[in-house]
Design a protein around this motif. Structure first.
Motif, mmCIF file in Angstrom:
data_model
loop_
_atom_site.group_PDB
_atom_site.id
_atom_site.type_symbol
_atom_site.label_atom_id
_atom_site.label_comp_id
_atom_site.label_asym_id
_atom_site.label_seq_id
_atom_site.Cartn_x
_atom_site.Cartn_y
_atom_site.Cartn_z
ATOM 1 N N LEU A 106 10.035 -5.970 -1.760
ATOM 2 C CA LEU A 106 9.147 -4.819 -1.608
ATOM 3 C C LEU A 106 9.912 -3.594 -1.114
ATOM 4 O O LEU A 106 9.663 -2.467 -1.552
ATOM 5 N N ILE A 107 10.846 -3.820 -0.192
ATOM 6 C CA ILE A 107 11.653 -2.706 0.300
ATOM 7 C C ILE A 107 12.517 -2.141 -0.825
ATOM 8 O O ILE A 107 12.675 -0.919 -0.950
ATOM 9 N N ARG A 108 13.051 -3.022 -1.677
ATOM 10 C CA ARG A 108 13.828 -2.558 -2.830
ATOM 11 C C ARG A 108 12.959 -1.736 -3.775
ATOM 12 O O ARG A 108 13.389 -0.729 -4.329
ATOM 13 N N GLN A 109 11.720 -2.175 -3.960
ATOM 14 C CA GLN A 109 10.801 -1.444 -4.829
ATOM 15 C C GLN A 109 10.481 -0.063 -4.261
ATOM 16 O O GLN A 109 10.375 0.922 -5.000
ATOM 17 N N ALA A 110 10.349 0.027 -2.943
ATOM 18 C CA ALA A 110 10.072 1.313 -2.302
ATOM 19 C C ALA A 110 11.190 2.310 -2.577
ATOM 20 O O ALA A 110 10.944 3.501 -2.803
ATOM 21 N N GLY A 111 12.434 1.836 -2.566
ATOM 22 C CA GLY A 111 13.574 2.714 -2.801
ATOM 23 C C GLY A 111 13.645 3.287 -4.202
ATOM 24 O O GLY A 111 14.310 4.296 -4.430
ATOM 25 N N LEU A 112 12.949 2.659 -5.151
ATOM 26 C CA LEU A 112 12.934 3.171 -6.526
ATOM 27 C C LEU A 112 12.019 4.385 -6.660
ATOM 28 O O LEU A 112 12.181 5.199 -7.574
ATOM 29 N N TYR A 113 11.032 4.495 -5.778
ATOM 30 C CA TYR A 113 10.108 5.628 -5.815
ATOM 31 C C TYR A 113 10.453 6.717 -4.804
ATOM 32 O O TYR A 113 10.149 7.884 -5.016
ATOM 33 N N ALA A 114 11.050 6.330 -3.685
ATOM 34 C CA ALA A 114 11.278 7.274 -2.579
ATOM 35 C C ALA A 114 12.654 7.917 -2.675
ATOM 36 O O ALA A 114 13.615 7.312 -3.156
ATOM 37 N N GLN A 163 0.826 -1.205 0.000
ATOM 38 C CA GLN A 163 0.000 0.000 0.000
ATOM 39 C C GLN A 163 0.868 1.266 0.000
ATOM 40 O O GLN A 163 0.553 2.241 -0.701
ATOM 41 N N LEU A 164 1.936 1.270 0.755
ATOM 42 C CA LEU A 164 2.849 2.410 0.775
ATOM 43 C C LEU A 164 3.491 2.611 -0.596
ATOM 44 O O LEU A 164 3.593 3.747 -1.095
ATOM 45 N N ILE A 165 3.921 1.510 -1.201
ATOM 46 C CA ILE A 165 4.553 1.587 -2.521
ATOM 47 C C ILE A 165 3.568 2.078 -3.565
ATOM 48 O O ILE A 165 3.910 2.895 -4.436
ATOM 49 N N GLU A 166 2.333 1.613 -3.491
ATOM 50 C CA GLU A 166 1.320 2.033 -4.454
ATOM 51 C C GLU A 166 1.075 3.539 -4.372
ATOM 52 O O GLU A 166 0.881 4.211 -5.400
ATOM 53 N N THR A 167 1.098 4.086 -3.170
ATOM 54 C CA THR A 167 0.949 5.534 -3.007
ATOM 55 C C THR A 167 2.059 6.281 -3.744
ATOM 56 O O THR A 167 1.809 7.232 -4.496
ATOM 57 N N ALA A 168 3.301 5.841 -3.520
ATOM 58 C CA ALA A 168 4.439 6.483 -4.179
ATOM 59 C C ALA A 168 4.387 6.280 -5.691
ATOM 60 O O ALA A 168 4.733 7.186 -6.460
ATOM 61 N N ARG A 169 3.945 5.101 -6.131
ATOM 62 C CA ARG A 169 3.853 4.833 -7.583
ATOM 63 C C ARG A 169 2.864 5.777 -8.249
ATOM 64 O O ARG A 169 3.131 6.317 -9.323
ATOM 65 N N ILE A 170 1.707 5.961 -7.621
ATOM 66 C CA ILE A 170 0.693 6.862 -8.196
ATOM 67 C C ILE A 170 1.267 8.272 -8.348
ATOM 68 O O ILE A 170 1.101 8.926 -9.387
ATOM 69 N N LEU A 171 1.958 8.725 -7.303
ATOM 70 C CA LEU A 171 2.534 10.062 -7.356
ATOM 71 C C LEU A 171 3.584 10.189 -8.451
ATOM 72 O O LEU A 171 3.579 11.145 -9.240
ATOM 73 N N ARG A 172 4.492 9.242 -8.523
ATOM 74 C CA ARG A 172 5.594 9.327 -9.479
ATOM 75 C C ARG A 172 5.141 9.077 -10.918
ATOM 76 O O ARG A 172 5.524 9.818 -11.836
ATOM 77 N N GLU A 173 4.338 8.029 -11.145
ATOM 78 C CA GLU A 173 4.017 7.610 -12.505
ATOM 79 C C GLU A 173 2.762 8.274 -13.064
ATOM 80 O O GLU A 173 2.733 8.669 -14.235
ATOM 81 N N GLU A 174 1.728 8.430 -12.254
ATOM 82 C CA GLU A 174 0.484 8.993 -12.770
ATOM 83 C C GLU A 174 0.469 10.519 -12.715
ATOM 84 O O GLU A 174 -0.121 11.171 -13.578
ATOM 85 N N HIS A 175 1.113 11.095 -11.687
ATOM 86 C CA HIS A 175 1.137 12.555 -11.558
ATOM 87 C C HIS A 175 2.497 13.149 -11.936
ATOM 88 O O HIS A 175 2.631 14.378 -11.971
ATOM 89 N N ASP A 176 3.476 12.298 -12.218
ATOM 90 C CA ASP A 176 4.836 12.771 -12.518
ATOM 91 C C ASP A 176 5.330 13.714 -11.421
ATOM 92 O O ASP A 176 5.942 14.746 -11.686
ATOM 93 N N PHE A 177 5.060 13.350 -10.187
ATOM 94 C CA PHE A 177 5.438 14.168 -9.038
ATOM 95 C C PHE A 177 6.940 14.067 -8.801
ATOM 96 O O PHE A 177 7.491 12.970 -8.674
#
Length: 412
Positions: A156-164, A126-140
């Motif tokens: 999952l922790i590795r995936q989080a580091g790609l967005y954060a 759920q945390l990763i999905e939040t960051a994904r929406i911001l980065r990929e859908e809003h180009d934040f």
């Protein structure tokens, strides 16, 4: 069940996030949204929440995804057995709030944590999905700090580091005994294993960026952690020792210290009284000594009182100097940088100025006074062309003379 409004949930979950101190954004890569591409910038000015080392004012939306939790950590107000109002956001709602607040110039980034719901893996997703929406859908392109969960799958922790920009994992308490007693659902080995994996991935990503220009960034602002102060019997020396080991083993950007605060319906194993907030401040000062002044853990231990805690009336640097008066006075015209950094009242900037100025001429006391914020604390520990403290350094009442004067608190 009464349906909560968005505002009510925001009130609950923003308040629940206030106990997490590790939300400063120092060290992040500066990004921008010039040319009409993307949203967000880590260089703008908004509501002040924190300052980066380069002076930038950082404002963050700081909240929990949910304060529901399946863990029962005694010191946590959101523990499973706590009688608090509960609320929950969806990843889409947090992303929408972030964009909405950013467009109003309220914030520059997001600090997102969460209680554990269903499982560690589900919460991390759920945390990763939040960051994904911001980065990929809003180009934040603003700052994102994700509080990761050590019990979650390493992938999952590795995936989080790609967005954060930054990830963090709380070690919670300085001793394994304290962790077992107050957080029975957590495991020290598991926490440090997650820190080690994240540290290794950060190093790998930096190496890949050197070889391949378009290699993905991984947590460019590094990782941090937090320790609770005063919830168990750990002394300041124990806490600083643990922090030093974490810095050395995992290359952390920061270790944050959070003074334990009594909570409603507190567990019987917790202390009834909070530690002085000044204790937290002294720990941050000693942390600075370790990171920027060349002090070791043994030096901080020598500055501590007999019970292992740092004195509250004076800072740890002055406490060390008073115990090792034989190392002073220091000649500002001849001493090495390492010796000057040990002088109470001389910061890293002042030492840099002294080293630069003495290349051109021998310094007098007035010269040092112009290069420092206050000469009063410095005088007993230095000598210059026209000043020598003689017996001042050995005075029995030197501590009383240099300690800040007591102030009457205001009643209204």
């Amino acid at each position: 069940m009464v349906q909560q409004t968005l505002r009510q949930r925001l009130e609950i979950l923003a308040d629940a996030a206030k106990y997490d101190a590790s939300c400063a954004s120092s060290g992040t890569a500066k990004k921008n949204s010039l040319g009409g591409k993307g949203i967000g910038s880590t260089e703008g000015m908004g509501i002040c929440h924190a300052y980066a080392p380069d002076g930038r004012c950082i404002s963050l939306l700081k909240l929990l995804l949910t304060n529901h939790c399946i863990f029962d950590c005694h010191y946590c107000i959101n523990r499973k057995s706590s009688n608090v109002a509960r609320a929950r956001f969806t990843p889409q709602e947090v992303a929408d709030l972030t964009i909405s607040f950013y467009r109003r110039n309220y914030i520059e980034g997001l600090f997102l944590s969460s209680g554990i719901i269903k499982s560690a893996d589900h919460t991390m997703e759920q945390l990763i999905e939040t960051a994904r929406i911001l980065r990929e859908e809003h180009d934040f392109r603003g700052y994102i700090h994700l509080k990761t969960i050590p019990e979650a799958d390493a992938g999952l922790i590795r995936q989080a580091g790609l967005y954060a920009d930054r990830v963090s994992i709380n070690v919670e308490l300085p001793t394994s005994k304290g962790l077992q007693r107050l957080a029975p659902d957590k495991n020290e080995r598991q926490i440090e294993g997650a820190l080690a994996q994240t540290s290794a991935r950060i190093i790998e990503a930096k190496d890949e960026r050197k070889r391949f220009r378009h290699a993905p960034r991984f947590a460019p602002a590094g990782q941090s952690t937090q320790m609770i102060v005063g919830a168990d019997s750990a002394s300041d020396v124990d806490i600083v020792g643990k922090a030093s080991r974490l810095y050395g083993a995992f290359g952390l950007r920061r270790v944050y210290y959070s003074a334990f605060s009594p909570i409603p319906d507190a567990s019987a194993v917790l202390p009834l009284k909070r530690p002085p907030l000044l204790r937290e401040h002294r720990l941050y000062q000693s942390d600075w000594l370790l990171r920027f002044y060349g002090y070791g853990v043994e030096d901080v231990a020598n500055a501590a009182e007999a019970d292992g805690n740092l004195p509250l009336d004076i800072d740890p640097k002055l406490a060390w100097a008073l115990k090792f008066r034989g190392s002073f006075p220091v000649d500002v015209n001849r001493a090495a940088k390492e010796q000057l950094l040990r002088v109470p009242g001389l910061g890293t900037v002042a030492v840099k100025r002294i080293l630069a100025a003495r290349r051109h001429r021998r310094l007098r006391l007035d010269d040092v006074a112009r290069l420092t914020a206050s000469i009063a604390k410095v005088r007993p520990f230095i000598c210059t062309v026209d000043w020598r403290p003689t017996l001042l350094t050995d005075r029995a009442d030197l501590r009383a003379r240099l300690a800040p004067a007591a102030q009457q608190l205001e009643l209204f």
